[in-house]
Design an enzyme around this catalytic site. Sequence first.
Site, PDB file in Angstrom:
ATOM      1  NE  ARG A 241      -4.291  -1.288   0.055  1.00 13.06           N
ATOM      2  CZ  ARG A 241      -4.429  -2.359  -0.740  1.00 13.06           C
ATOM      3  NH1 ARG A 241      -3.450  -2.707  -1.557  1.00 13.06           N
ATOM      4  NH2 ARG A 241      -5.541  -3.057  -0.726  1.00 13.06           N
ATOM      5  CD  GLU A 270      -2.960   3.123  -5.425  1.00 14.09           C
ATOM      6  OE1 GLU A 270      -2.159   2.443  -4.791  1.00 14.09           O
ATOM      7  OE2 GLU A 270      -3.952   2.648  -6.007  1.00 14.09           O
ATOM      8  CG  HIS A 288      -3.066  -0.850  -7.102  1.00 23.54           C
ATOM      9  ND1 HIS A 288      -3.427  -0.184  -5.959  1.00 23.54           N
ATOM     10  CD2 HIS A 288      -3.011  -2.172  -6.758  1.00 23.54           C
ATOM     11  CE1 HIS A 288      -3.597  -1.055  -4.969  1.00 23.54           C
ATOM     12  NE2 HIS A 288      -3.350  -2.266  -5.430  1.00 23.54           N
TER      13      HIS A 288
END
Length: 322
Positions: A241, A270, A288
């Site tokens: 993360r 993000e 991602h």
Amino acid sequence: MTTPSRVLITRRIPEPGLVRLRAAGVAIDYVDQDDPPSRAELLARAAGAAGVIAMMSERIDAEFLDAAGPSLRVVANFAVGFDNIDVPACSARGVRATNTPGVLTDATADIAWTLVLAAARHAIVGDRMVRSGQWKGWAPTQLLGLQLAGATLGVVGAGRIGTAVARRGVGFGMRVLYYARRDVPEIEQAAGARRVDLDALLSESDVVSLHLPLTPQTRHLIDAPQLARMKPTAILINTARGPVVNEAAVVEALRKRQIAAAGFDVYENEPKLTPGLAELDNAVLLPHLGSGTVATREKMSLMTAENILAVLAGREPPNPLN
Ligand code: GLV
């Protein structure tokens, strides 16, 4: 006749979960798009739903749960990481929360290795050189990279994904260190990995790969002091993360060549990037994609549906978080 339970699916997902829910007679409110819906739309559509298949980019917090109301019984996260879900707030309202462990382990380990190899061997810079016509031909000192065989891989977090990354490291001839709160026999057996403290891992590893969940304890685990401990030839990989690293500190470390390179699949905010990151040649940046194989995303889709159906049928869900 009873009204079928309504399940909100907050983004387009692969077919298997939809097929399963439809076969069970569930009414689906489907946000059939790749772009995230606005928060206002999400809250409005959640109202009265019995179940929600949610994405990791959506905050499932008290506000969301209150907007959904007392009809809500289950939130199935379409991800293994669940830092987006306020699990105690779900529990307080009697809402079950679930995730998708296991099925994305290999896919995510592969994306970590995609980043390792791309960063170690300057694959993205080389690709750009070839496409732009700047390549003048083979040269003995051109884009020399890090030799992985014989180098040290430091795996931070020794769960399923960390262990799968370590196992691949052995295939590349690497020595493996790991950092975890306690001994993890699986990673030791799979990769001959040795447990060390974080400082030792950072200073001894040629590749440092992060595989921890995001919690208050792991937020900015890798910050300026930790980056300063790494070798100037080392590579930092983050497929966990974004907020596990201080992205601004990494930009600074990459600029100063305090570390050699970074490979990121996840970001602090993000899809926004910290200013300066995108301009750095020694950063490899993926959008991602960790769990992004056809097989894995299909399994995640089915898994979220099974979790929803179990709770709606009054059964224990296969992958409970509370
Ligand atoms: C992806 O990031 C996941 O947590 O599944």
